[in-house]
Design a protein around this motif. Structure first.
Motif, mmCIF file in Angstrom:
data_model
loop_
_atom_site.group_PDB
_atom_site.id
_atom_site.type_symbol
_atom_site.label_atom_id
_atom_site.label_comp_id
_atom_site.label_asym_id
_atom_site.label_seq_id
_atom_site.Cartn_x
_atom_site.Cartn_y
_atom_site.Cartn_z
ATOM 1 N N LEU A 11 -3.334 15.158 -19.950
ATOM 2 C CA LEU A 11 -3.234 15.055 -21.365
ATOM 3 C C LEU A 11 -4.469 15.771 -22.082
ATOM 4 C CD1 LEU A 11 -1.133 11.875 -22.377
ATOM 5 C CD2 LEU A 11 -0.575 14.294 -22.469
ATOM 6 N N THR A 12 -5.724 15.129 -21.204
ATOM 7 C CA THR A 12 -7.014 15.759 -21.806
ATOM 8 C C THR A 12 -7.550 16.878 -20.941
ATOM 9 O OG1 THR A 12 -8.105 13.896 -20.365
ATOM 10 C CG2 THR A 12 -7.264 13.357 -22.875
ATOM 11 N N ASP A 13 -7.135 16.958 -19.809
ATOM 12 C CA ASP A 13 -7.465 18.216 -19.005
ATOM 13 C C ASP A 13 -8.789 17.419 -18.482
ATOM 14 O OD1 ASP A 13 -7.174 20.358 -17.306
ATOM 15 O OD2 ASP A 13 -8.625 21.291 -18.704
ATOM 16 N N SER A 14 -9.244 16.333 -18.413
ATOM 17 C CA SER A 14 -10.302 15.606 -17.762
ATOM 18 C C SER A 14 -10.004 15.299 -16.245
ATOM 19 C CB SER A 14 -10.748 14.243 -18.507
ATOM 20 O OG SER A 14 -11.697 13.766 -18.143
ATOM 21 N N ILE A 15 -11.132 15.857 -15.304
ATOM 22 C CA ILE A 15 -11.061 15.498 -13.942
ATOM 23 C C ILE A 15 -11.938 14.874 -13.328
ATOM 24 C CG2 ILE A 15 -11.819 17.741 -13.435
ATOM 25 C CD1 ILE A 15 -9.550 17.760 -11.062
#
Length: 271
Positions: free
Chosen positions: A127-131
């Protein structure tokens, strides 16, 4: 290893973009089913695992994949965790209940183990493209920034974390409830292990207590925690081993916090 870290992260992002997110909030009734009591699976879980597994095998042709949905179909696959490696562990959608309900958080997770020990891990928030990524001995990073827990010397009454009490045996659940007032805050959990681990390594919480400890839910996050100085131990203090099937796991930002939380929530004689 740097190239592999980048390649797997890109693979998870592609699976999220092409399979997971297009189904989010667009699942038909017949695309969600209960594979076990209280355990949901969707068409997106199965398809995402197929895509991710194929990509991981292409990256390391001599590897095997132990995925949540693959094991649901053939439990014998779980035994491959004992292989000398390389072995991939995959959770195509961690937090399927949230995903099926059309809400977050949920995550796409993977880990690489060799000789039974984790050597790399990935947790993607679609949903946030945070990895968040970790490599054994090289640290953990969230969106390219090295993660380091900032808190030291915290009192027990300053500690904030989560406890998944739903599946705890009654005596253990009662002990956790008795000990809760001694801590700053004990949260009920977000139904997404990946989010709990990222919140731990970024300092949003100091500990998390689990009962169910399936490897795809915990191997990626445990490596992330360990690479920021965190500890993950069974409730009796024994080391976490992804190849054993015992239940109960307490993960904390450091050893001192682990002891403080354990003493508060799990007094002697309660296991």
């Amino acid at each position: 290893m740097a190239d592999l870290i980048e390649s797997v992260g890109q693979l998870l992002r592609e699976a999220a973009a092409t399979v997971v997110l297009p189904s989010f909030q667009h699942l038909a009734e017949d695309e969600v089913e209960e594979k076990a009591p209280g355990e949901l699976v969707t068409v997106a879980d199965r398809r995402a695992e197929e895509v991710i597994a194929a990509g991981l095998r292409a990256l390391l042709p001599d590897s095997v994949v132990v995925g949540e949905e693959g094991v649901a179909a053939d439990p014998s696959i779980l035994g491959r965790l004992h292989d000398a490696g390389p072995v991939w562990i995959v959770d195509p959608i961690d937090g399927t209940g949230n995903f099926a309900a059309g809400k977050g958080p949920f995550a796409v997770m993977a880990a690489l183990i060799r000789d039974g020990a984790p050597v790399a891990a990935w947790i993607l928030d679609p949903l946030t493209d945070s990895i968040a990524v970790a490599e054994a001995g090289s640290g953990a990073y969230v969106d390219g920034v090295r993660a380091a827990f900032p808190g030291n010397g915290l009192g027990t009454d300053e500690l904030r974390g989560a406890a998944m009490t739903r599946f705890l045996p009654p005596p253990l659940r009662a002990a956790v409830r008795r000990g809760t007032p001694t801590l700053s805050e004990v949260l009920p959990g977000q139904h997404c292990a990946g989010k709990e681990y990222v919140d731990l390594v970024t300092g949003r919480q100091h500990f998390v207590l689990f009962w169910r400890t399936l490897p795809w839910d915990h191997v990626p996050g445990v490596l992330l925690a360990q690479e920021t100085g965190g500890v993950a131990r069974r409730l009796d203090g024994g080391a976490y081993d992804p190849t054993d099937d015992r239940r109960g796991l307490l993960v904390a930002a450091n050893d001192a916090i682990w002891v403080q939380v354990h003493d508060a929530l799990l007094p002697d004689g309660v296991r």
